[in-house]
Every structure is written in C-alpha cells, then in structure tokens.
Design a protein around this motif. Structure first.
Motif, PDB file in Angstrom:
ATOM      1  N   THR A 106      19.715 -36.249  21.218  1.00 24.05           N
ATOM      2  CA  THR A 106      18.954 -35.421  20.271  1.00 24.05           C
ATOM      3  C   THR A 106      18.856 -36.094  18.907  1.00 24.05           C
ATOM      4  OG1 THR A 106      19.596 -33.365  21.384  1.00 24.05           O
ATOM      5  CG2 THR A 106      18.881 -33.194  19.097  1.00 24.05           C
ATOM      6  N   GLU A 107      19.963 -36.614  18.420  1.00 22.01           N
ATOM      7  CA  GLU A 107      19.963 -37.259  17.109  1.00 22.01           C
ATOM      8  C   GLU A 107      19.085 -38.511  17.090  1.00 22.01           C
ATOM      9  OE1 GLU A 107      24.012 -37.983  16.114  1.00 22.01           O
ATOM     10  OE2 GLU A 107      24.515 -35.859  15.828  1.00 22.01           O
ATOM     11  N   ASN A 124      15.448 -37.378  17.071  1.00 19.55           N
ATOM     12  CA  ASN A 124      15.134 -36.864  15.723  1.00 19.55           C
ATOM     13  C   ASN A 124      14.974 -38.004  14.726  1.00 19.55           C
ATOM     14  OD1 ASN A 124      15.283 -34.284  16.722  1.00 19.55           O
ATOM     15  ND2 ASN A 124      17.291 -33.828  15.867  1.00 19.55           N
ATOM     16  N   ARG A 125      15.826 -39.009  14.857  1.00 22.71           N
ATOM     17  CA  ARG A 125      15.744 -40.146  13.933  1.00 22.71           C
ATOM     18  C   ARG A 125      14.415 -40.884  14.089  1.00 22.71           C
ATOM     19  NH1 ARG A 125      16.166 -41.611   9.183  1.00 22.71           N
ATOM     20  NH2 ARG A 125      16.482 -43.823   8.818  1.00 22.71           N
ATOM     21  N   SER A 153      11.648 -39.638  15.161  1.00 21.90           N
ATOM     22  CA  SER A 153      10.585 -38.767  14.664  1.00 21.90           C
ATOM     23  C   SER A 153      10.442 -38.890  13.157  1.00 21.90           C
ATOM     24  CB  SER A 153      10.877 -37.308  15.050  1.00 21.90           C
ATOM     25  OG  SER A 153      10.960 -37.153  16.456  1.00 21.90           O
ATOM     26  N   PRO A 182      11.538 -33.595  12.733  1.00 21.21           N
ATOM     27  CA  PRO A 182      12.461 -33.779  13.851  1.00 21.21           C
ATOM     28  C   PRO A 182      11.963 -33.044  15.103  1.00 21.21           C
ATOM     29  CG  PRO A 182      13.648 -33.241  11.841  1.00 21.21           C
ATOM     30  CD  PRO A 182      12.193 -33.073  11.522  1.00 21.21           C
ATOM     31  N   TYR A 183      12.273 -33.570  16.230  1.00 20.62           N
ATOM     32  CA  TYR A 183      11.857 -33.045  17.534  1.00 20.62           C
ATOM     33  C   TYR A 183      10.387 -33.319  17.836  1.00 20.62           C
ATOM     34  CZ  TYR A 183      16.199 -30.458  18.330  1.00 20.62           C
ATOM     35  OH  TYR A 183      17.499 -30.126  18.552  1.00 20.62           O
ATOM     36  N   LEU A 222      10.047 -35.307  20.979  1.00 19.97           N
ATOM     37  CA  LEU A 222      10.876 -34.872  22.104  1.00 19.97           C
ATOM     38  C   LEU A 222      10.120 -34.910  23.421  1.00 19.97           C
ATOM     39  CD1 LEU A 222      13.595 -33.772  23.040  1.00 19.97           C
ATOM     40  CD2 LEU A 222      12.765 -31.468  22.542  1.00 19.97           C
TER      41      LEU A 222
END
Length: 474
Positions: free
Chosen positions: A244-245, A248-249, A251, A258-259, A262
């Motif tokens: 996830t991190e 997000n990074r 993005s 963030p996301y 995804l």
C-alpha cells in the motif's frame, strides 16, 4: 542647448568604453580533480567499458508500465515543477543584475499650490499661486572595476546551477520511481509466496488433525501445525502494508492522490529484470554526467565571482548623474527656456576608510570560495564512492541469488519428501515443521533478492547520473 547635448553624447560614449575596462578579482578556472583511470576490477565483472547511454536507462527492463510511469512523472511531478520555477527565478534575478549596466532614469510630474508672505511690506502680504513642474533624473554607475560584470557572472553561474539542480532532481526522481515500482512487484511476489505457503500449511494442519483423530499422532503435532500456520499468516499484513505504501508513493510521485494507481498496479506482474550488461563508462565521465557534480562546480563559479564583486568596493565609484527640471506658475509656459534647469556631470565616490569592513568582506568571500571548492571535491569523491558501492552491491547480489535459487529448490524437494515420510509414519512432525518454515524463508529471500538485484541496478544507473541527455549539451 545643442552644445550641452553634444557634451552629453560624448560623456555617454565614454561611459560605454569605461564600462568595459577592468574586472578585479580572480578569473574563474574550473578545478582539476583527479579520478581513477577505471573502476575497481572486482566491481566491473557485470559491467562493460565504453561510452554509456544513460538517458532512458529504465527501458532496459522492457516493462511498458514502468515506462509509462516515468513519462507521467516527468510531466506531473511537483518537485520538477518547483525546480522549473527556480530556474525561472534565477533567470529573472540574472536580469536584475544585468540591469545595472544601464542608466537608471526617473520621471516626475507635479502640480500644487504655493503660499508665501512678502516681508518687505509693513503689514506683510500673503501671496498664493499655482506651480507646475516636470523633470527627469538619471544615475549611471560606470563599471570601472567590474563590480557589475562580476555580479552578472555570478548570476549566470547561479542560473546554470539551477538548471543542474533540475537535472539532479530528474536523476533522483526517475530512480525513485523505478525502485519503488520494483518494490511493488517484489512485495506482490512475496505476498503470493506467503499465501501459497499458508495454503500448504493449512493442508498440513488438516493432515495432523486427521492423524490425531485416528490416534496416530499426539495433539502436539496439531498445536505445532497451528503455530506454523499462524506464524505465516502474521507475515501477510505487513507485506500488504508495504505494498500500500509503495503504491501510494508512486501515486504522489506522479502528482496524483494516494491510491490513484491502485487499480493499475493491483494486478500481479513479475519483478522487472534484464540480462543486458550496463556500460559503465569511465570515472572521469562522472564530472560531466552527474548533475550534482555539475551543480557544485557552477556554485563554485558563482561564489568565485563574488570575490571580484566585493573587491570592487575598494576602488572609487564613478557615477554620471543628471537632471532636467521644468517649473512654471502656469502649465502653458512650462516648456519655455526660462523655466528650464538642468545639471549633468560625473560624481566620484571613494570609501577611504571603513574600519576594515570591505577587506574583511573580501576575505569572507575568499574563504567562502575555498569552502565551496572543498564541497565540490567532496561531491566528486562521494559520487565515485556511490558508483563503486552500487556496482559491488549489484554484482554480489547476483552471486547470492544463484545460491538462493538452489536453496529454494532444495527446500521445496525436502518438504515433499518429509511430508511423504510423515504420512508413512517414518518421521516425526518436527521435521515437517522445520522444512515448511525453511521453504517459506528460502522462497521469500529469493523473491526479495530478485527485487534487490533490479533495485541495485537502478542504483547503478542513478549513481552514474542517468536520466537526462548529456548529448544535448554538446
């Protein structure tokens, strides 16, 4: 009036000539830094010598999604936009410095009421009237000693340093995008391994339960199987968090929320890899290729020019001031000859005594230049160290991955054999437990190592200064 205009023209012509006279202070010479003739032989086992092409190094991974991410980041990343604004700011400030070559001319227009008392009469008489005025004033500093020229020289170098800063951000940014993308794919691979092992261990747990219910094994086997399953299950949430991190990074690097990536990065794909050998070039090429070294050299040039700009204060300043004033009690006759006053003539100013202020300023700039020189030399050394370290890390991890592949294959075979032995009652469950734990460890380390090999390759390209086109400079 014609004569005055002629004198003014002669003075201006002389000023232009005087503006190109002398520039005090040291002329800049790029420092000579010794570099090795070649990279360390041990680090070059997986690299080739020759002229390197580092502009689009990420294409060696042959990953369309990575290529697309780099393109999006180059357009939308806010750090790059900030660096672009800094270049525009430096260009504008360079224009401010260059404007000192030209005269400063101001125009004034005024209208008002004047009241005065005539003291020659016994009772005094108040007089009141209108007054109109217009005027031009000029001040032109002649750059006799190069103060302005040195200031512009410093501003030019500062502008060039801001361009190199932009390029350095490109190098670091593209490397971060690639390494973070590799982290996404590596974490996905490790997640898949953990989930596959969890499923296999759940089957083993069911096997122990059935054998316990049949009275073939003690309840200890069931407890150990549950422990093994729970331990593997506990490794999955941290991996999901890392994934996830990383997404997000990426993005945010692409200038999005963030996301945002995804859905695009969610589907599992293989870890980027390449069999191409990197052309590392020669150590001396770092001085031209790495933007941080180029920036440090331009900062040195800017600081060196400040010595001359400060040293010029030791010498007299020659200014050409001038003014033209029109003043009349009525606006209609403002331009009549009797209402015109003008002045023009050189003005010399020399700071004869300042308590050592100017000389200490010069010493401060000289010391500052030495400090920036040492910073430049340190930047070169750190760059050489970074290349050597990244090459060694890449080569050593490639050697390690071969051992991990053998270990993972042996662990897989061992689990299959020990499970059959356990089913036949020829070994106890502790051996099954040990082999399942070893299999998960070896497979996880192998996936992580594959990611590290690619990440270290990215580090090599970053340390070489890849990510912008040196050929455009030439």
């Amino acid at each position: 009036m014609k004569m005055k205009v002629t004198l003014f023209s002669v003075a201006v012509g002389g000023a232009v000539l005087l503006n190109g006279c002398i520039s005090v202070g040291p002329d800049y010479k790029a420092p000579e830094v010794e570099t090795p003739d070649a990279w360390h032989e041990a680090a070059m086992s997986d690299f080739e010598s020759g002229e390197s092409n580092l502009q689009t190094w990420w294409t060696v991974f042959n990953d369309p999604m990575l290529n697309g991410l780099i393109e999006r980041v180059s357009t939308n990343n806010l750090s790059l936009k900030t660096a672009t604004a800094r270049i525009e700011q430096a260009a504008a400030l360079r224009g401010v410095s260059a404007s000192q070559f030209y005269p400063d001319i101001n125009a004034d227009v005024a209208a008002g009421t004047v009241q005065s008392t005539d003291r020659n009469t016994p009772a005094g008489t108040d007089r009141q009237g209108e007054v109109y005025g217009a005027g031009l004033s000029m001040a032109w500093e002649l750059d006799l000693w190069g103060r302005i020229r040195r200031s512009v020289e410093s501003a030019d170098a500062t502008l060039q340093a801001s361009v190199e800063n932009y390029r350095d951000i490109m190098v670091l940014l593209y490397a971060e995008v690639a390494s973070t993308y590799i982290e996404v794919r590596t974490t996905q691979a490790r997640l898949a391994i953990a989930e596959d092992n969890l499923e296999a261990q759940m089957e083993t747990m069911e096997l122990t339960k059935n054998r316990y219910e049949s009275g073939l094994v003690p309840v200890l086997d069931v407890s150990q199987a549950e422990l093994n399953r729970s331990r593997t299950e506990s490794q999955i949430p941290p991996l999901r968090q890392n994934l996830t991190e990383a997404i997000n990074r990426l993005s945010v690097l692409a200038g999005e929320m963030p996301y945002a990536l995804l859905q695009e990065l969610g589907p599992v794909k293989s870890i980027p890899d390449t069999n191409e050998k990197v052309i590392a070039g020669l150590p001396a090429e770092l001085l031209r290729q790495r933007p941080d070294i180029r920036r440090a050299e331009r900062e040195l040039a800017a600081q060196n020019a400040q010595i001359g700009a400060t040293k010029a204060d030791l010498y007299p300043t020659l200014t050409l001031p001038g003014s033209l004033v029109l003043e009349s009690p009525t606006g209609s006759d403002l331009f009549e000859s009797g209402n015109v006053a003008y002045s023009f003539g050189p003005q010399l100013r020399w700071n004869i005594f300042s308590g050592g202020r100017i000389r200490n300023n010069v010493r401060a700039e000289e010391a500052g230049t030495r400090a920036v020189l040492h910073t430049y030399e340190q930047t070169v050394l750190l760059a050489l160290e970074e290349v050597e370290n990244s090459m060694a890390a890449y080569a050593n991890e490639k050697d390690r991955i071969e051992s991990l592949e053998s270990a993972a294959a042996a662990a897989q075979k061992s689990v299959e054999l020990v499970t059959e032995l356990y089913k036949s009652g020829l070994t106890d469950f502790q051996n099954v437990l040990n082999m399942e734990q070893a299999l998960l460890t070896q497979q996880d380390e192998l996936a992580a190592s594959r990611g590290l090999v690619s990440a270290y390759l990215v580090a090599v390209y970053r340390s070489l200064g890849g990510g912008w086109d040196l050929a455009m400079e030439e």
